[in-house]
Design a protein around this motif. Structure first.
Motif, PDB file in Angstrom:
ATOM      1  N   GLU A 150       0.972  -0.984  -0.033  1.00 47.86           N
ATOM      2  CA  GLU A 150       0.011   0.069   0.099  1.00 47.86           C
ATOM      3  C   GLU A 150       0.917   1.197  -0.136  1.00 47.86           C
ATOM      4  O   GLU A 150       1.977   1.254   0.712  1.00 47.86           O
ATOM      5  N   LEU A 151       0.410   2.172  -0.876  1.00 48.87           N
ATOM      6  CA  LEU A 151       1.333   3.650  -0.844  1.00 48.87           C
ATOM      7  C   LEU A 151       0.654   4.754  -0.040  1.00 48.87           C
ATOM      8  O   LEU A 151      -0.642   5.068  -0.359  1.00 48.87           O
ATOM      9  N   LEU A 152       1.157   5.101   0.921  1.00 46.51           N
ATOM     10  CA  LEU A 152       0.674   6.108   1.534  1.00 46.51           C
ATOM     11  C   LEU A 152       1.556   7.504   1.631  1.00 46.51           C
ATOM     12  O   LEU A 152       2.503   7.576   1.181  1.00 46.51           O
ATOM     13  N   GLN A 153       0.727   8.519   1.671  1.00 47.82           N
ATOM     14  CA  GLN A 153       1.196   9.758   1.686  1.00 47.82           C
ATOM     15  C   GLN A 153       1.894  10.074   3.119  1.00 47.82           C
ATOM     16  O   GLN A 153       1.471  10.128   3.997  1.00 47.82           O
ATOM     17  N   PHE A 154       3.293  10.340   3.027  1.00 45.14           N
ATOM     18  CA  PHE A 154       4.119  10.564   4.141  1.00 45.14           C
ATOM     19  C   PHE A 154       4.022  11.984   4.501  1.00 45.14           C
ATOM     20  O   PHE A 154       4.344  12.450   5.674  1.00 45.14           O
ATOM     21  N   SER A 155       4.406  12.831   3.561  1.00 45.46           N
ATOM     22  CA  SER A 155       4.536  14.307   3.764  1.00 45.46           C
ATOM     23  C   SER A 155       4.091  14.975   2.512  1.00 45.46           C
ATOM     24  O   SER A 155       4.496  14.954   1.384  1.00 45.46           O
ATOM     25  N   ARG A 156       3.152  16.104   2.901  1.00 46.21           N
ATOM     26  CA  ARG A 156       2.684  16.881   1.930  1.00 46.21           C
ATOM     27  C   ARG A 156       3.824  18.060   1.335  1.00 46.21           C
ATOM     28  O   ARG A 156       4.754  18.397   2.132  1.00 46.21           O
ATOM     29  N   ALA A 157       3.452  18.378   0.245  1.00 51.31           N
ATOM     30  CA  ALA A 157       4.565  19.605  -0.383  1.00 51.31           C
ATOM     31  C   ALA A 157       4.034  20.757   0.164  1.00 51.31           C
ATOM     32  O   ALA A 157       2.753  21.273   0.151  1.00 51.31           O
ATOM     33  N   VAL A 158       4.741  21.692   0.801  1.00 52.79           N
ATOM     34  CA  VAL A 158       4.420  23.006   1.166  1.00 52.79           C
ATOM     35  C   VAL A 158       5.179  24.045   0.244  1.00 52.79           C
ATOM     36  O   VAL A 158       5.979  23.843  -0.606  1.00 52.79           O
ATOM     37  N   LYS A 159       4.336  25.420   0.434  1.00 49.99           N
ATOM     38  CA  LYS A 159       4.658  26.540  -0.663  1.00 49.99           C
ATOM     39  C   LYS A 159       6.354  26.764   0.062  1.00 49.99           C
ATOM     40  O   LYS A 159       6.740  27.149   0.982  1.00 49.99           O
ATOM     41  N   PRO A 160       7.589  26.689  -0.961  1.00 45.10           N
ATOM     42  CA  PRO A 160       8.756  27.028  -0.700  1.00 45.10           C
ATOM     43  C   PRO A 160       8.949  28.647  -0.252  1.00 45.10           C
ATOM     44  O   PRO A 160       8.212  29.136  -1.153  1.00 45.10           O
ATOM     45  N   ALA A 161       9.479  28.798   0.773  1.00 42.84           N
ATOM     46  CA  ALA A 161       9.992  30.248   1.044  1.00 42.84           C
ATOM     47  C   ALA A 161      10.741  31.035   0.344  1.00 42.84           C
ATOM     48  O   ALA A 161      11.119  32.117  -0.062  1.00 42.84           O
ATOM     49  N   GLU A 162      12.017  30.233  -0.166  1.00 43.78           N
ATOM     50  CA  GLU A 162      13.130  30.559  -1.054  1.00 43.78           C
ATOM     51  C   GLU A 162      13.394  29.951  -2.180  1.00 43.78           C
ATOM     52  O   GLU A 162      13.023  28.807  -2.156  1.00 43.78           O
ATOM     53  N   PRO A 163      13.687  30.425  -3.275  1.00 42.47           N
ATOM     54  CA  PRO A 163      14.162  29.979  -4.322  1.00 42.47           C
ATOM     55  C   PRO A 163      15.232  28.779  -4.423  1.00 42.47           C
ATOM     56  O   PRO A 163      16.084  28.819  -3.480  1.00 42.47           O
ATOM     57  N   SER A 164      15.124  27.909  -5.300  1.00 43.80           N
ATOM     58  CA  SER A 164      16.073  26.642  -5.074  1.00 43.80           C
ATOM     59  C   SER A 164      17.210  27.185  -6.462  1.00 43.80           C
ATOM     60  O   SER A 164      18.183  26.395  -6.698  1.00 43.80           O
ATOM     61  N   SER A 165      16.966  27.848  -7.134  1.00 47.93           N
ATOM     62  CA  SER A 165      17.980  28.239  -8.198  1.00 47.93           C
ATOM     63  C   SER A 165      18.928  29.136  -7.782  1.00 47.93           C
ATOM     64  O   SER A 165      18.972  29.629  -6.429  1.00 47.93           O
ATOM     65  N   ALA A 166      20.103  29.283  -8.299  1.00 46.62           N
ATOM     66  CA  ALA A 166      21.499  29.762  -7.980  1.00 46.62           C
ATOM     67  C   ALA A 166      21.263  31.204  -7.948  1.00 46.62           C
ATOM     68  O   ALA A 166      20.780  31.659  -8.780  1.00 46.62           O
ATOM     69  N   PRO A 167      21.743  31.677  -6.896  1.00 48.55           N
ATOM     70  CA  PRO A 167      21.767  33.433  -6.916  1.00 48.55           C
ATOM     71  C   PRO A 167      22.721  33.781  -7.794  1.00 48.55           C
ATOM     72  O   PRO A 167      23.746  33.202  -8.454  1.00 48.55           O
ATOM     73  N   ALA A 168      22.643  35.118  -8.076  1.00 43.40           N
ATOM     74  CA  ALA A 168      23.779  35.877  -9.063  1.00 43.40           C
ATOM     75  C   ALA A 168      25.231  35.575  -8.566  1.00 43.40           C
ATOM     76  O   ALA A 168      26.196  35.436  -9.564  1.00 43.40           O
ATOM     77  N   ALA A 169      25.456  35.647  -7.398  1.00 41.80           N
ATOM     78  CA  ALA A 169      26.873  35.448  -6.949  1.00 41.80           C
ATOM     79  C   ALA A 169      27.701  34.037  -7.374  1.00 41.80           C
ATOM     80  O   ALA A 169      28.594  34.087  -7.862  1.00 41.80           O
ATOM     81  N   VAL A 170      26.581  33.104  -7.335  1.00 41.17           N
ATOM     82  CA  VAL A 170      27.001  31.820  -7.703  1.00 41.17           C
ATOM     83  C   VAL A 170      27.056  31.605  -9.191  1.00 41.17           C
ATOM     84  O   VAL A 170      28.194  31.012  -9.677  1.00 41.17           O
ATOM     85  N   THR A 171      26.165  32.304  -9.895  1.00 43.20           N
ATOM     86  CA  THR A 171      26.374  32.044 -11.425  1.00 43.20           C
ATOM     87  C   THR A 171      27.562  32.827 -11.959  1.00 43.20           C
ATOM     88  O   THR A 171      28.038  32.500 -12.935  1.00 43.20           O
TER      89      THR A 171
END
Length: 217
Positions: A150-171
């Motif tokens: 049986e497949l059960l939901q373990f944790s729902r996705a929540v609205k992320p507070a910060e972006p996951s893309s690299a900032p300008a300093a890293v790029t």
């Protein structure tokens, strides 16, 4: 009067650039690459990633090893048409968007499937991850009488507070590193300058030699 046959060549703007030190090209390439990478990180829209987790649980007729194996299988079929067909209705986006935005990951040690979605909108990223996890759970539980898992939901996705893309300093750092690498490659493959041999000066007879030659005629 003798004329000096060896003349000093004039330096044109092109030849002046050729005599610059090698590190000039490396520095210029690194600066250009850093500026390009920083501009890309500044003007590109940020991306947000939300993740939902589902877990495979064995029934009384199964064991944990079977649940782990089915979790690996569910992770591979989570982005198939059958699962995304229902998820697109709940997420409110086309199936092509889900194909490009949703990824799954599994663990060899735990019977868990991570469903991640990436979008420029944090709320949409959470909606897509939850929609695919919900659809996957529904399709897996339709066959639990035969799979005994049986497949059960373990944790729902929540609205992320910060972006996951690299900032300008890293790029910017990545761009500077790439620019310096390209500059070094150009220095390695550029043709070597050949040292020109000085032209031999034409011999002009002196006055005494010329007079002797004239008297013998």
């Amino acid at each position: 009067m003798t004329e000096n046959a060896s003349r000093v060549p004039r330096l044109t703007p092109f030849t002046r650039t050729r005599v610059l030190p090698a590190w000039y090209l490396l520095a210029a390439s690194a600066v250009i690459g850093g500026l390009a990478g920083g501009a890309y990180g500044t003007f590109k829209a940020p991306a947000y990633t939300a993740t939902s987790y589902v877990v495979a649980v064995p029934t009384e007729k199964s064991d944990p090893a079977s649940a782990l194996g089915f979790a690996q299988a569910y992770g591979r079929v989570a982005t198939q048409v059958a699962v995304l067909g229902d998820a697109q209705v709940w997420a409110g986006v086309p199936m092509s968007t889900l194909r490009k935005s949703v990824q799954t990951a599994t663990s060899p040690d735990a019977p868990m499937v991570a469903v991640s979605a990436t979008s420029a909108r944090p709320d949409l990223a959470a909606d897509m991850a939850n929609a695919v996890a919900r659809s996957l759970t529904r399709h897996a539980n339709d066959t639990k009488d035969s799979t005994h898992v049986e497949l059960l939901q373990f944790s729902r996705a929540v609205k992320p507070a910060e972006p996951s893309s690299a900032p300008a300093a890293v790029t910017g750092l990545v761009g500077a590193s790439a620019g310096g690498l390209l500059g070094g490659l150009v220095l390695l493959v550029r043709p070597r300058r050949r040292t020109e041999e000085p032209a031999l000066a034409a011999s002009v007879p002196g006055p005494a030699v010329a007079a002797d030659a004239h008297g013998q005629l």
